[in-house]
Design a protein around this motif. Structure first.
Motif, PDB file in Angstrom:
ATOM      1  N   LYS A 416       0.741  -1.183   0.011  1.00  0.00           N
ATOM      2  CA  LYS A 416       0.079  -0.036  -0.058  1.00  0.00           C
ATOM      3  C   LYS A 416       0.714   1.271  -0.129  1.00  0.00           C
ATOM      4  CE  LYS A 416      -3.700   0.236   2.512  1.00  0.00           C
ATOM      5  NZ  LYS A 416      -4.453   0.517   3.908  1.00  0.00           N
ATOM      6  N   VAL A 417       0.740   2.083  -0.991  1.00  0.00           N
ATOM      7  CA  VAL A 417       1.358   3.363  -0.903  1.00  0.00           C
ATOM      8  C   VAL A 417       0.459   4.544  -0.777  1.00  0.00           C
ATOM      9  CG1 VAL A 417       2.599   4.967  -2.147  1.00  0.00           C
ATOM     10  CG2 VAL A 417       2.997   2.453  -2.625  1.00  0.00           C
ATOM     11  N   VAL A 418       0.534   5.521   0.244  1.00  0.00           N
ATOM     12  CA  VAL A 418      -0.561   6.400   0.533  1.00  0.00           C
ATOM     13  C   VAL A 418       0.216   7.823   0.546  1.00  0.00           C
ATOM     14  CG1 VAL A 418      -1.980   7.390   2.463  1.00  0.00           C
ATOM     15  CG2 VAL A 418      -1.714   4.757   2.322  1.00  0.00           C
ATOM     16  N   CYS A 419      -0.624   8.548  -0.002  1.00  0.00           N
ATOM     17  CA  CYS A 419      -0.378  10.036  -0.269  1.00  0.00           C
ATOM     18  C   CYS A 419      -1.381  11.108   0.735  1.00  0.00           C
ATOM     19  CB  CYS A 419      -0.585  10.563  -1.534  1.00  0.00           C
ATOM     20  SG  CYS A 419      -0.041  12.190  -1.867  1.00  0.00           S
ATOM     21  N   PHE A 420      -0.469  11.774   1.476  1.00  0.00           N
ATOM     22  CA  PHE A 420      -1.321  12.691   2.395  1.00  0.00           C
ATOM     23  C   PHE A 420      -0.947  14.037   1.873  1.00  0.00           C
ATOM     24  CE2 PHE A 420      -0.231   9.111   5.098  1.00  0.00           C
ATOM     25  CZ  PHE A 420      -1.282   8.701   5.770  1.00  0.00           C
ATOM     26  N   GLY A 421      -2.023  14.906   2.143  1.00  0.00           N
ATOM     27  CA  GLY A 421      -1.794  16.319   1.737  1.00  0.00           C
ATOM     28  C   GLY A 421      -3.033  17.070   2.527  1.00  0.00           C
ATOM     29  N   PRO A 422      -3.233  18.332   1.950  1.00  0.00           N
ATOM     30  CA  PRO A 422      -4.166  19.397   2.583  1.00  0.00           C
ATOM     31  C   PRO A 422      -5.600  18.787   2.337  1.00  0.00           C
ATOM     32  CG  PRO A 422      -3.293  20.143   0.456  1.00  0.00           C
ATOM     33  CD  PRO A 422      -2.531  18.877   0.740  1.00  0.00           C
ATOM     34  N   PRO A 423      -6.310  18.654   3.440  1.00  0.00           N
ATOM     35  CA  PRO A 423      -7.729  18.364   3.463  1.00  0.00           C
ATOM     36  C   PRO A 423      -8.495  18.956   2.158  1.00  0.00           C
ATOM     37  CG  PRO A 423      -7.300  18.521   5.660  1.00  0.00           C
ATOM     38  CD  PRO A 423      -6.220  19.215   4.745  1.00  0.00           C
TER      39      PRO A 423
END
Length: 433
Positions: A416-423
């Motif tokens: 699993k590769v997850v990208c987080f950023g601004p909501p």
């Protein structure tokens, strides 16, 4: 393991082929056997926590009221995240920016684990997997742009520079690909598995192999510039600072090599083998070993400046340190994340993780991000080590985060590769306070 010089077949980068999970399993098994061959201490299985199943993919930390971290003045401004530890020195730190509130923007699923860090350049994420593929994903939405296939897969992450992507596979073949198309530009066969990401210095690419050699090749053509022979396997990212390359491996030494000539400058004795990358700042290299000692090595003097051992629970370091604000921050198999004073080695804080921490931390502004063996991505307050939030990826994390363009990308051992950023980017709700 194939013989030196044997080149494995690979699928065209534009082809969509069915991947055999058996290849990834073989590669992972081989990697584990090679770790044992390095005379690494056997860990007590009872020290691994019994992880309880949760009904949600997110676990949110407590909303403690904390003073804002003081932003270190020494944080680099990086153009993307082109190398496994961000910059050539392996410092694992960036000024960012990264939003204070983070939301999961997208998830990409490979067919086997992602043991190494992603790299990011020009709006693309490059991820190498044990499933046999190196993937190019669009940073904005995670869409797969191309994939390049090998037989056994990748035990470590790639590097990207000047429109080229570099990565070595479990069969010991090092590849250079066109970053836009995934087409192969050149390859070089080493004598054993490649289990560490490469570094790029100007027109040169440096990569180590478990055949005991550090290779320096022309980044454009693959032509040989020099090859350095170490007494034993090399498993770490070769950090570079002020014209010197630093490697450590199974021989229990920190080697310093002249980047121009490939000649040895010094070799400093450690107390055991390591697969961690030395992090370098102000002529000092920081690295931990399998024996549970974290070293600060004065590169100018070729001598140990200080060493730290957890007095209560010494355990192996498989995490590479991040350097920021006068701190060396590193995870350990003692189930802690430690922040040590870079000048003295004195502990400034230690945060319990309740599980082993083989993932390498990254400092972004005033926060420390690090993944754990239990699969939890933690965000810690740089000044105090207090937990700000956590996110459960659902599988063990050995990679370090990659941070660029207001996004954080990380993978786990389940692919699993997850990208987080601004909501606000896609209307997602924040993860944590």
């Amino acid at each position: 393991m194939t013989a030196p010089g044997f080149i494995t077949g690979h699928a065209p980068p534009t082809a969509s082929r069915s991947l055999r999970s058996a290849g990834g399993f073989i590669a992972l098994t081989l990697l584990c056997l090679l770790f044992l061959s390095c005379n690494r201490p056997v860990d007590d299985a009872s020290s691994r926590p019994n992880r309880q199943q949760t009904t949600t993919s997110e676990r949110t930390g407590t909303a403690d009221t904390l003073p804002s971290p003081q932003l270190p003045e020494d944080l680099p401004q990086l153009d993307g995240w082109p190398l496994t530890r961000g910059d050539r020195q392996g410092r694992g730190a960036t000024a960012g920016p990264l939003p204070e509130e983070l939301a999961r923007l997208w998830t990409f699923q490979a067919e086997d684990g992602v043991p190494g860090a992603a790299v990011i350049a020009e709006g693309r994420v490059y991820v190498a997997s044990l499933d046999g593929n190196l993937y190019a994903l669009r940073l904005s939405d995670g869409e797969r742009l191309w994939q390049f296939g090998t037989e056994l897969g990748f035990d470590s992450g790639p590097a990207v520079a000047d429109g080229r992507v570099f990565a070595g596979d479990a069969d010991g073949v090092f590849y250079c690909l066109d970053a836009s198309s995934g087409n192969e530009l050149w390859q070089h066969a080493t004598g054993a598995s490649i289990s560490a990401a490469p570094n790029v210095v100007g027109d040169r690419v440096l990569f180590g192999s478990q055949d005991g050699h550090l290779y320096c090749r022309d980044a454009a053509t693959g032509g040989e510039i020099w090859t350095y022979e170490s007494p034993d396997q090399i498993r770490c990212f070769p950090t570079v600072s002020q014209g010197r390359a630093m490697i450590a491996g199974c021989d229990g030494q920190l080697h310093t090599i002249d980047v121009d000539s490939g000649a040895q400058v010094s070799a400093v004795e450690l107390d055991g083998p390591t697969g961690a990358a030395p992090a370098v700042e102000n002529h000092i290299a920081y690295v931990g070993t399998e024996q549970g000692t974290f070293f600060a090595i004065d590169l100018a003097e070729g001598a140990v400046r200080w060493r730290y051992v957890n007095p209560d629970r010494p355990a192996a370091y498989r995490s590479s340190a991040a350097l920021a604000g006068g701190l060396a921050i590193v995870g350990s198999r003692d189930r802690m994340i430690h922040a040590l004073d870079t000048a003295t080695g004195e502990p400034r804080w230690s945060t319990p993780a309740r599980t082993r921490v083989d993932g390498s931390p990254v400092v972004v502004g005033g926060r420390v991000f690090v993944g754990t063996d239990a699969g939890v991505l933690l965000a810690l307050h740089l000044d105090t080590g207090r937990k700000l939030w956590e996110y459960d990826l659902g599988g063990s994390i050995t990679a370090s985060p990659a941070v660029a363009d207001g996004r954080l990308v990380i993978g786990n051992d389940r692919g699993k590769v997850v990208c987080f950023g601004p909501p606000k980017a896609h209307g997602h709700r924040p993860v944590g306070p």
